[in-house]
Structures are given as C-alpha cells and as structure tokens.
Write a protein that holds these residues in place. Structure first.
Motif, PDB file in Angstrom:
ATOM      1  N   PHE A 207      -5.356   5.573  -5.599  1.00  0.00           N
ATOM      2  CA  PHE A 207      -6.387   4.903  -5.128  1.00  0.00           C
ATOM      3  C   PHE A 207      -6.100   3.769  -4.368  1.00  0.00           C
ATOM      4  CE2 PHE A 207      -9.475   7.539  -7.845  1.00  0.00           C
ATOM      5  CZ  PHE A 207     -10.087   7.785  -6.472  1.00  0.00           C
ATOM      6  N   TYR A 208      -4.107   3.469  -4.809  1.00  0.00           N
ATOM      7  CA  TYR A 208      -3.586   2.315  -4.549  1.00  0.00           C
ATOM      8  C   TYR A 208      -2.756   2.673  -3.004  1.00  0.00           C
ATOM      9  CZ  TYR A 208      -3.658  -0.469  -8.905  1.00  0.00           C
ATOM     10  OH  TYR A 208      -4.633  -0.603  -9.717  1.00  0.00           O
ATOM     11  N   VAL A 209      -2.695   3.825  -2.726  1.00  0.00           N
ATOM     12  CA  VAL A 209      -2.636   4.222  -0.805  1.00  0.00           C
ATOM     13  C   VAL A 209      -2.867   3.675  -0.235  1.00  0.00           C
ATOM     14  CG1 VAL A 209      -1.301   5.964  -0.487  1.00  0.00           C
ATOM     15  CG2 VAL A 209      -1.201   6.175  -2.173  1.00  0.00           C
ATOM     16  N   PRO A 210      -3.741   4.285  -0.736  1.00  0.00           N
ATOM     17  CA  PRO A 210      -4.477   3.234   1.015  1.00  0.00           C
ATOM     18  C   PRO A 210      -4.855   1.761   0.983  1.00  0.00           C
ATOM     19  CG  PRO A 210      -6.609   4.080  -0.127  1.00  0.00           C
ATOM     20  CD  PRO A 210      -4.964   4.885  -1.079  1.00  0.00           C
TER      21      PRO A 210
ATOM     22  N   LYS B 124       3.949   2.819  -5.421  1.00  0.00           N
ATOM     23  CA  LYS B 124       4.933   3.318  -6.175  1.00  0.00           C
ATOM     24  C   LYS B 124       4.133   3.648  -7.166  1.00  0.00           C
ATOM     25  CE  LYS B 124       9.409   0.651  -4.437  1.00  0.00           C
ATOM     26  NZ  LYS B 124      10.672  -0.344  -5.592  1.00  0.00           N
ATOM     27  N   HIS B 125       3.562   2.849  -7.818  1.00  0.00           N
ATOM     28  CA  HIS B 125       2.909   3.011  -8.660  1.00  0.00           C
ATOM     29  C   HIS B 125       1.859   4.515  -8.768  1.00  0.00           C
ATOM     30  CE1 HIS B 125       0.827   2.260 -12.784  1.00  0.00           C
ATOM     31  NE2 HIS B 125      -0.811   2.799 -11.799  1.00  0.00           N
ATOM     32  N   ALA B 126       1.245   4.679  -7.556  1.00  0.00           N
ATOM     33  CA  ALA B 126       0.935   5.515  -7.064  1.00  0.00           C
ATOM     34  C   ALA B 126       1.753   6.606  -6.960  1.00  0.00           C
ATOM     35  CB  ALA B 126       0.149   5.033  -6.037  1.00  0.00           C
ATOM     36  N   VAL B 127       2.963   6.454  -6.580  1.00  0.00           N
ATOM     37  CA  VAL B 127       3.490   7.894  -6.253  1.00  0.00           C
ATOM     38  C   VAL B 127       3.855   8.262  -7.392  1.00  0.00           C
ATOM     39  CG1 VAL B 127       3.511   8.317  -4.151  1.00  0.00           C
ATOM     40  CG2 VAL B 127       4.956   7.020  -4.729  1.00  0.00           C
TER      41      VAL B 127
ATOM     42  N   VAL C 124       0.680   9.664 -13.300  1.00  0.00           N
ATOM     43  CA  VAL C 124       0.016   8.741 -11.940  1.00  0.00           C
ATOM     44  C   VAL C 124      -1.231   8.396 -11.865  1.00  0.00           C
ATOM     45  CG1 VAL C 124       1.768   9.168  -9.852  1.00  0.00           C
ATOM     46  CG2 VAL C 124      -0.439  10.715 -10.781  1.00  0.00           C
ATOM     47  N   GLY C 125      -2.108   9.556 -12.292  1.00  0.00           N
ATOM     48  CA  GLY C 125      -3.656   9.317 -12.670  1.00  0.00           C
ATOM     49  C   GLY C 125      -4.209   9.152 -11.579  1.00  0.00           C
ATOM     50  N   LEU C 126      -5.427   7.993 -11.868  1.00  0.00           N
ATOM     51  CA  LEU C 126      -5.877   7.263 -11.083  1.00  0.00           C
ATOM     52  C   LEU C 126      -5.137   6.512  -9.704  1.00  0.00           C
ATOM     53  CD1 LEU C 126      -9.433   6.614 -12.603  1.00  0.00           C
ATOM     54  CD2 LEU C 126      -8.794   8.584 -11.110  1.00  0.00           C
TER      55      LEU C 126
ATOM     56  N   ALA D  74       3.926  -6.964  -3.855  1.00  0.00           N
ATOM     57  CA  ALA D  74       2.371  -5.858  -4.804  1.00  0.00           C
ATOM     58  C   ALA D  74       2.001  -5.326  -3.138  1.00  0.00           C
ATOM     59  CB  ALA D  74       1.834  -7.675  -3.968  1.00  0.00           C
ATOM     60  N   PRO D  75       1.874  -5.147  -1.931  1.00  0.00           N
ATOM     61  CA  PRO D  75       1.821  -3.497  -2.246  1.00  0.00           C
ATOM     62  C   PRO D  75       2.747  -2.397  -2.296  1.00  0.00           C
ATOM     63  CG  PRO D  75       1.575  -5.533   0.284  1.00  0.00           C
ATOM     64  CD  PRO D  75       2.423  -6.231  -2.040  1.00  0.00           C
ATOM     65  N   VAL D  76       4.028  -2.864  -1.961  1.00  0.00           N
ATOM     66  CA  VAL D  76       5.112  -1.832  -2.365  1.00  0.00           C
ATOM     67  C   VAL D  76       5.218  -1.639  -3.970  1.00  0.00           C
ATOM     68  CG1 VAL D  76       7.300  -1.738  -2.067  1.00  0.00           C
ATOM     69  CG2 VAL D  76       6.347  -2.708  -0.142  1.00  0.00           C
ATOM     70  N   GLU D  77       4.933  -2.289  -4.061  1.00  0.00           N
ATOM     71  CA  GLU D  77       4.971  -1.647  -6.387  1.00  0.00           C
ATOM     72  C   GLU D  77       3.920  -1.438  -6.296  1.00  0.00           C
ATOM     73  OE1 GLU D  77       7.625  -3.112  -8.708  1.00  0.00           O
ATOM     74  OE2 GLU D  77       8.300  -2.522  -6.850  1.00  0.00           O
ATOM     75  N   ALA D  78       2.643  -1.183  -5.643  1.00  0.00           N
ATOM     76  CA  ALA D  78       1.730  -0.956  -5.402  1.00  0.00           C
ATOM     77  C   ALA D  78       1.830   0.490  -5.361  1.00  0.00           C
ATOM     78  CB  ALA D  78       0.510  -1.725  -4.758  1.00  0.00           C
TER      79      ALA D  78
END
Length: 299
Positions: free
Chosen positions: A181-184, A256-259, A176-178, A250-254
């Motif tokens: 920040f995509y969660v908010p 998933k990338h965040a977590v 996950v790393g940085l 895009a926001p759903v994939e973001a």
C-alpha cells in the motif's frame, strides 16, 4: 407638417438596439495568485487527455522502436549500475538481487525526474502555442505528469516480470505483506514534489534561462543524495541526519519497503515529505500564475 423622409433617410435615422451578448467564454485577469480555476481545468479535460496523447505518441512517432525504449533504457541502465556500483564499488543492496534493486531504483527515479523535467519546461517548450490560443496554462505540466505516470507503468512492468521470475525460480522471498500500500503513497509524494519543483523552475527560467544549467547539475547531485543506488540503512549515522533533509528519501524508502520488505522510514519522515510537497505546490502555483501574466512579453 412633418417632412416626408426617403427610405435611405429612415434607415439612417433608425436606432439599432444592440443584441444581448452571450459569450461562451470570458477571459478575465486573475485576481489572486492562488486562483486555480479548478472548474476551468475540469472544463478543458478533453484538451488535457489530448495533450497526454500528444506527449506520449508524438515522442515516438519518428522512431524505430517507439515505446520499446522504455524497456531498453532501464535494462542498459541497470546493467551499468550492476557493473559500477554492484561489482566495482561493491555497494550493499540489503540482500536484494542486484538487478531488481537497481532496476527498481532507476524506475522510481525516472518517474520523479520525468515529473520534474516535463513540468520545468512547460513555459519555454510551449511558447508558440501560448501566444496563439487561450486555455488554462496549468494543463501543460499536468499532462506531462500523467504522461510520465504512463511511462512509469511501462517500465515497472519489466520490473514485475523479473520480480516474479526471481521469486519463482530462486530462493528469494521478500517480506512485503501490506507494505504494498506504500506504492501509491510513494508515487503520490514523488509526483507532487516533482510537479511543484518543476513549475517553480519553469516560472523562474522564463526570465533567467541560464538557471537551466544549474538545475541540471543540481538534479545529478540530488540523485546521489537519494538512496537509489545504495541502501539508506548502510549510510553512516553522522551522514544520515543530512540525507534526512532530502524530502525524496522517505518516499523512495517507502517504495523499497513495499516491493522488497526493506526500507528505513517512519510516519514522521513521510509527513516531512508531505509538507515539502504542499509548500512546493503552493509556491509553484503562485509563481506560475505570476509568470503567466507577463510570459508572452518576456519571451
């Protein structure tokens, strides 16, 4: 010689000067469909938070388990998805443990769906209050979105507990790393799209109520067109170009990338979702302000 007036005649002939009127609130018609009256919304912030409390407390006042339903509902939903889509359909989760993958998908979809559904019923569900007292009508859907965010916080806490357990007890190390920040950003886009789409539906269905049935069917299709129960990377390339038109991808994939450290999205796709959000919000506010003027006459 002037006639002598009696006391009653003097009072009758006395001109009473009107006192200067100093009103606390003057209700005027809106001169512009984009007139948000943000100062007025800020003035009624106490009402906003009272309504948030009413949305949250009132929904569970006469229930046995109360807010615990926010835990049980996603658990049962996750187990159902594991059985149907994970075991029977054998859909790929991109290397993510099934419970985590489907639980995160349910949480993020419930958040969007809650923002939409609560905003879409802003007019009809509060018709009795709108006809009795004045306040900025936009407070109702705004309070619903904030209440939905609180519910999401409760649901995501269950996910975090299982998430930490899997990391500590099993050999699962998400990259996950940085990306956290995509969660908010993801929540902001989903809330904006759901809120804008919701007030559009609320404005239209005040006059054409049978559209509610079409909207309910459309939301089911929209869920399957969003990578909630499957990974976007596993979709056929020919089908991807059509799914990419969905601003929720895009926001759903973001998220998933965040977590999870997975997710197929780009800055362009996030900008595309942001443009959708702005258009829906502007269109929704225009229609909401227009419907507000004649709402009580229609209802």
């Amino acid at each position: 010689m002037q006639p002598v007036l009696t006391e009653k005649e003097e009072k009758r002939n006395t001109v009473i000067e009107p006192e200067e009127e100093n009103w606390d609130l003057v209700i005027e018609p809106k001169h512009s469909l984009l007139d948000l009256k943000l100062k007025e919304l800020w003035k009624y912030q106490d009402l906003l938070w009272l309504w948030v409390r009413r949305e949250y407390v009132g929904a569970y006042k006469q229930t046995i388990m109360g807010p615990l339903w926010h835990f049980f509902s996603p658990i049962f939903g996750t187990l159902t998805y594991i059985l149907i889509f994970g075991k029977i359909a054998d859909l790929s989760t991109g290397g993510v443990p099934m419970f985590l993958f489907y639980n995160a998908g349910i949480a993020i979809w419930n958040f969007f769906n809650g923002c939409f559904s609560s905003s879409s019923g802003a007019f009809l569900s509060n018709a009795g209050i709108f006809g009795k007292v004045y306040f900025p009508r936009l407070i109702m859907p705004m309070a619903s979105v904030i209440s939905t965010l609180i519910k999401f916080g409760i649901q995501i806490s269950l996910f975090l507990v299982v998430y930490l357990y899997v990391i500590l007890a099993q050999d699962y190390r998400p990259d996950v790393g940085l990306g956290l920040f995509y969660v908010p950003l993801s929540l902001f886009l989903l809330a904006g799209i759901g809120f804008g789409f919701g007030i559009i539906v609320s404005s239209v269905t005040t006059k054409y109520r049978d559209l509610n049935m079409l909207v309910g069917f459309g939301m089911q299709l929209l869920m399957y067109a969003t990578p909630i129960i499957y990974t976007y990377s596993s979709v056929d390339p020919d089908l991807k170009k059509y799914l990419a038109l969905n601003p929720l991808v895009a926001p759903v994939e973001a998220f998933k990338h965040a977590v999870f450290g997975i997710g197929d999205f780009s800055a362009y796709s996030l900008l595309y979702s942001f443009c959708w959000m702005v258009v829906l919000l502007l269109l929704g506010i225009v229609l909401f302000n227009k419907a507000e003027k004649n709402f009580m006459d229609i209802v």
